[in-house]
Design a protein around this motif. Sequence first.
Motif, PDB file in Angstrom:
ATOM      1  N   LEU A  98       2.149  38.611 -50.699  1.00  0.00           N
ATOM      2  CA  LEU A  98       2.650  37.375 -50.117  1.00  0.00           C
ATOM      3  C   LEU A  98       3.142  36.412 -51.188  1.00  0.00           C
ATOM      4  O   LEU A  98       4.156  35.733 -51.017  1.00  0.00           O
ATOM      5  CB  LEU A  98       1.556  36.718 -49.279  1.00  0.00           C
ATOM      6  CG  LEU A  98       1.118  37.476 -48.026  1.00  0.00           C
ATOM      7  CD1 LEU A  98      -0.029  36.753 -47.342  1.00  0.00           C
ATOM      8  CD2 LEU A  98       2.267  37.677 -47.067  1.00  0.00           C
ATOM      9  N   PRO A 136       4.707  44.587 -46.188  1.00  0.00           N
ATOM     10  CA  PRO A 136       3.750  43.861 -45.334  1.00  0.00           C
ATOM     11  C   PRO A 136       3.231  44.694 -44.168  1.00  0.00           C
ATOM     12  O   PRO A 136       2.028  44.747 -43.912  1.00  0.00           O
ATOM     13  CB  PRO A 136       4.565  42.646 -44.861  1.00  0.00           C
ATOM     14  CG  PRO A 136       5.577  42.430 -45.928  1.00  0.00           C
ATOM     15  CD  PRO A 136       5.949  43.811 -46.391  1.00  0.00           C
ATOM     16  N   LYS A 147      -4.780  48.656 -44.078  1.00  0.00           N
ATOM     17  CA  LYS A 147      -6.025  47.979 -43.711  1.00  0.00           C
ATOM     18  C   LYS A 147      -6.615  48.588 -42.445  1.00  0.00           C
ATOM     19  O   LYS A 147      -7.822  48.836 -42.349  1.00  0.00           O
ATOM     20  CB  LYS A 147      -5.766  46.489 -43.511  1.00  0.00           C
ATOM     21  CG  LYS A 147      -5.416  45.738 -44.784  1.00  0.00           C
ATOM     22  CD  LYS A 147      -4.988  44.314 -44.496  1.00  0.00           C
ATOM     23  CE  LYS A 147      -6.107  43.498 -43.915  1.00  0.00           C
ATOM     24  NZ  LYS A 147      -5.718  42.071 -43.743  1.00  0.00           N
ATOM     25  N   GLU A 197      -3.040  41.898 -50.642  1.00  0.00           N
ATOM     26  CA  GLU A 197      -2.245  41.173 -49.650  1.00  0.00           C
ATOM     27  C   GLU A 197      -1.779  39.828 -50.204  1.00  0.00           C
ATOM     28  O   GLU A 197      -0.620  39.432 -50.010  1.00  0.00           O
ATOM     29  CB  GLU A 197      -3.072  40.969 -48.387  1.00  0.00           C
ATOM     30  CG  GLU A 197      -2.301  40.336 -47.241  1.00  0.00           C
ATOM     31  CD  GLU A 197      -3.125  40.251 -45.978  1.00  0.00           C
ATOM     32  OE1 GLU A 197      -2.546  40.306 -44.881  1.00  0.00           O
ATOM     33  OE2 GLU A 197      -4.366  40.129 -46.077  1.00  0.00           O
ATOM     34  N   ARG A 198      -2.651  39.118 -50.898  1.00  0.00           N
ATOM     35  CA  ARG A 198      -2.270  37.833 -51.475  1.00  0.00           C
ATOM     36  C   ARG A 198      -1.181  38.016 -52.531  1.00  0.00           C
ATOM     37  O   ARG A 198      -0.265  37.189 -52.632  1.00  0.00           O
ATOM     38  CB  ARG A 198      -3.493  37.145 -52.084  1.00  0.00           C
ATOM     39  CG  ARG A 198      -4.484  36.625 -51.058  1.00  0.00           C
ATOM     40  CD  ARG A 198      -5.652  35.924 -51.744  1.00  0.00           C
ATOM     41  NE  ARG A 198      -5.178  34.789 -52.513  1.00  0.00           N
ATOM     42  CZ  ARG A 198      -4.936  33.586 -51.995  1.00  0.00           C
ATOM     43  NH1 ARG A 198      -5.091  33.371 -50.714  1.00  0.00           N
ATOM     44  NH2 ARG A 198      -4.523  32.601 -52.768  1.00  0.00           N
ATOM     45  N   PHE A 239      -8.374  44.839 -50.303  1.00  0.00           N
ATOM     46  CA  PHE A 239      -7.175  44.549 -49.518  1.00  0.00           C
ATOM     47  C   PHE A 239      -6.742  43.090 -49.603  1.00  0.00           C
ATOM     48  O   PHE A 239      -5.543  42.797 -49.647  1.00  0.00           O
ATOM     49  CB  PHE A 239      -7.398  44.951 -48.061  1.00  0.00           C
ATOM     50  CG  PHE A 239      -7.487  46.437 -47.861  1.00  0.00           C
ATOM     51  CD1 PHE A 239      -6.356  47.232 -47.937  1.00  0.00           C
ATOM     52  CD2 PHE A 239      -8.707  47.048 -47.626  1.00  0.00           C
ATOM     53  CE1 PHE A 239      -6.427  48.590 -47.771  1.00  0.00           C
ATOM     54  CE2 PHE A 239      -8.794  48.411 -47.460  1.00  0.00           C
ATOM     55  CZ  PHE A 239      -7.652  49.201 -47.531  1.00  0.00           C
ATOM     56  N   THR A 240      -7.686  42.162 -49.615  1.00  0.00           N
ATOM     57  CA  THR A 240      -7.302  40.751 -49.676  1.00  0.00           C
ATOM     58  C   THR A 240      -6.547  40.402 -50.957  1.00  0.00           C
ATOM     59  O   THR A 240      -5.504  39.729 -50.888  1.00  0.00           O
ATOM     60  CB  THR A 240      -8.547  39.858 -49.524  1.00  0.00           C
ATOM     61  OG1 THR A 240      -9.125  40.079 -48.229  1.00  0.00           O
ATOM     62  CG2 THR A 240      -8.182  38.387 -49.657  1.00  0.00           C
ATOM     63  N   LEU A 281       1.072  47.550 -45.527  1.00  0.00           N
ATOM     64  CA  LEU A 281      -0.246  47.073 -45.933  1.00  0.00           C
ATOM     65  C   LEU A 281      -1.147  46.850 -44.717  1.00  0.00           C
ATOM     66  O   LEU A 281      -2.344  47.160 -44.755  1.00  0.00           O
ATOM     67  CB  LEU A 281      -0.106  45.779 -46.738  1.00  0.00           C
ATOM     68  CG  LEU A 281      -1.396  45.181 -47.297  1.00  0.00           C
ATOM     69  CD1 LEU A 281      -2.099  46.174 -48.204  1.00  0.00           C
ATOM     70  CD2 LEU A 281      -1.094  43.896 -48.067  1.00  0.00           C
ATOM     71  N   ALA A 282      -0.579  46.330 -43.640  1.00  0.00           N
ATOM     72  CA  ALA A 282      -1.364  46.174 -42.409  1.00  0.00           C
ATOM     73  C   ALA A 282      -1.837  47.530 -41.900  1.00  0.00           C
ATOM     74  O   ALA A 282      -2.973  47.667 -41.437  1.00  0.00           O
ATOM     75  CB  ALA A 282      -0.528  45.461 -41.348  1.00  0.00           C
TER      76      ALA A 282
END
Length: 300
Positions: free
Chosen positions: A290, A214, A221, A286-287, A282-283, A217-218
């Motif tokens: 999560l 997490p 981005k 990220e999904r 990225f979305t 990944l931030a």
Amino acid sequence: MASTDTAPDLVKTLTTDTADVGAGLDVLDAVTAQRSSLAETLRQKALPPLLGVVLVLALWQGAYSLHLTTAYKLPSPADVWRAAGDLWSAGTLFSIIWTSVWRGLSGFLVALVIGTPIGLLVARVKPVRAALGPVLSGLQSLPSVAWVPAAVIWLGINDSMMYAVILLGAVPSIANGLVAGIDQVPPLFLRAGRTIGATGLTGARHILIPAALPGYLAGLKQGWAFSWRSLMAAELVASSPDLGLGLGRYLENQREFSDMAGVLLGIILILFVGIAIELLVFTPVERRVLRNRGLLAAVK
């Protein structure tokens, strides 16, 4: 004797109750996958941003119609649309966009390859962290445009200069993102990894990076955002026929021609590319991260 006879029944009852409680907890923890209908998906995902765009256009057109400023400074949305149509007719619209997108994505991938091992070293080796940690934080806060004059002197006005500016802007963000993610990994994970022999690069691949995903990944981005900003700064400042025409150079050309419609078009295209990469790359990643960690209640 009565108490002896009821002991098996008591054990059986407790076992049954425990199983029932466990089954209830499993039901509570289970993630119910629900597929939304196309109409509901469009209403929830597409309608809000569409309404936002319509509102901005309405306010823009209203300001133009009320003559809040001169048309030279604030052209109408129709003027900007005509500028886009001129690029389309000339066959240069997609080439301008692709020139910048290719540079930005390729520079980001190189920054990813460089920034990841740097982040691992800074996070896991204390002397390296003491030496490079403040430097990375300082570089991350430095405006990317500040590197352009130095890169021009070092490398000349060419693609190497563009990529150097991208790397100097993106690598610190990627490395710091990985460091922040690793700092949040529970020590128990690391001890468990050492117990099963996952040390060194093996531990980094199978324990550290997945656990720090997490935060990593931030950082990715943010690294892309810095890559894109750095590239636009370099294209705005540096000009050469060998570089081709990217979005930043197109924007500066329109400024030199005092073409405000073209300037606004350049800004909109730059914004559009940034949003498109965020939504398309990225979305979804990220999904997925999560969802795999049980942090999404439903499959949208």
